[in-house]
Design a protein around this motif. Structure first.
Motif, PDB file in Angstrom:
ATOM      1  N   VAL A  20      36.232  50.446  61.645  1.00 26.64           N
ATOM      2  CA  VAL A  20      36.124  48.997  61.427  1.00 26.64           C
ATOM      3  C   VAL A  20      34.921  48.681  60.535  1.00 26.64           C
ATOM      4  O   VAL A  20      35.001  47.843  59.628  1.00 26.64           O
ATOM      5  N   ILE A  21      33.799  49.361  60.770  1.00 20.14           N
ATOM      6  CA  ILE A  21      32.598  49.126  59.961  1.00 20.14           C
ATOM      7  C   ILE A  21      32.847  49.524  58.506  1.00 20.14           C
ATOM      8  O   ILE A  21      32.431  48.825  57.573  1.00 20.14           O
ATOM      9  N   ILE A  22      33.534  50.648  58.296  1.00 21.07           N
ATOM     10  CA  ILE A  22      33.848  51.082  56.933  1.00 21.07           C
ATOM     11  C   ILE A  22      34.734  50.044  56.235  1.00 21.07           C
ATOM     12  O   ILE A  22      34.536  49.721  55.056  1.00 21.07           O
ATOM     13  N   ALA A  23      35.697  49.495  56.971  1.00 28.45           N
ATOM     14  CA  ALA A  23      36.558  48.448  56.404  1.00 28.45           C
ATOM     15  C   ALA A  23      35.742  47.221  56.021  1.00 28.45           C
ATOM     16  O   ALA A  23      35.985  46.601  54.980  1.00 28.45           O
ATOM     17  N   MET A  24      34.761  46.859  56.852  1.00 26.77           N
ATOM     18  CA  MET A  24      33.874  45.741  56.528  1.00 26.77           C
ATOM     19  C   MET A  24      33.112  45.995  55.233  1.00 26.77           C
ATOM     20  O   MET A  24      33.022  45.126  54.353  1.00 26.77           O
TER      21      MET A  24
END
Length: 273
Positions: free
Chosen positions: A249-253
């Motif tokens: 999720v952080i990478i997608a952000m």
């Protein structure tokens, strides 16, 4: 006597000598340094604990828990949907804010008198003084969980920011173009639309795109309080200590923010060139 006053006003309007400008700059820098030092002293940071071996070891264990990220197809599909939701929240919130900000910027720029100017600016100051998280908390009570509350929260705060920026832009425009149209028989509305608004449009769009960049980040944060999108996914998986999933999720952000930043920067350069 009139000749003497004229000479005095002429000298008063002359630019200040470099020494005076340097003194003002030095005093401003000194005040900034004093404020920075006072801020550090008042916070009372414990640097020893921050960089202690125990703190370093705990931080390393925590960060290693995120690797490797979960790249399962089921999760990636959920992340894609949440990414589009976050993008939609930021874009729609910014668009609503730009419309309301422009509508409020006209009286805030002084076009309807001094009372309307200060009253509207006070209204704009209130909207931008309340953080997005506070707006989201209020909207969650009124509208329930989900991206709708986050969108309205972004729109409310950004309306105050853009309204003030738009008002300053309109107020500082040269008056010659609009005055020329008024002298030739155009109405006040037509003169504003075809002269002042046309002149200010590149700057207004630049401000809007810049706020869209900020709202992408804010939309991700608003999800933490239940406003949908990537932030809500991140809070959920972190609360369950599912670190590899949270890493995805952080990478997608990060990818979303980088893409929007690059697109916005390109568009702003294109508009101002």
């Amino acid at each position: 006597m009139k000749h003497t006053n004229s000479n005095f006003n002429e000298y008063a309007d002359m630019p200040q000598p470099p020494a005076m400008i340097e003194l003002k700059t030095a005093l401003a820098l000194l005040a900034l340094i004093v404020l920075t030092v006072a801020s550090f002293l008042s916070v009372n940071i414990d640097w020893n604990n921050l960089f202690s071996n125990e703190a370093m070891r705990s931080s390393k264990e925590f960060l290693l828990g995120f690797a490797p990220p979960d790249l399962s197809s089921n999760l990636l599909n959920k992340v894609l949907i949440a990414t589009l939701e976050t993008l939609a929240m930021s874009a729609l919130g910014t668009a609503i804010a730009a419309a309301f900000g422009l509508a409020l910027a006209v009286p805030a720029s002084g076009r309807f008198g001094i009372i309307a100017k200060h009253g509207t600016r006070l209204f704009l100051n209130f909207f931008r003084a309340v953080p997005e998280l506070v707006w989201a908390s209020v909207m969650l009570i009124a509208a329930g969980l989900g991206p709708f509350a986050g969108t309205i929260a972004l729109a409310a705060h950004t309306s105050g920011v853009l309204g003030r920026l738009f008002a300053e832009t309109l107020e500082n425009l040269p008056k010659e173009c609009e005055s020329t149209l008024r002298i030739n028989g155009s109405s006040a509305t037509i003169a504003f639309l075809y002269a002042s608004l046309f002149q200010a449009l590149p700057q207004l769009l630049s401000y809007t795109l810049y706020r869209w960049e900020n709202n992408i980040r804010a939309a991700a944060i608003l999800g933490v309080v239940g406003a949908g999108g990537l932030g809500q996914m991140l809070k959920y998986h972190l609360s369950l200590f599912q670190m590899p999933t949270a890493a995805t999720v952080i990478i997608a952000m990060l990818i979303l923010v980088a893409m929007v930043d690059a697109l916005s920067l390109w568009m702003r350069r294109h508009l101002t060139d």
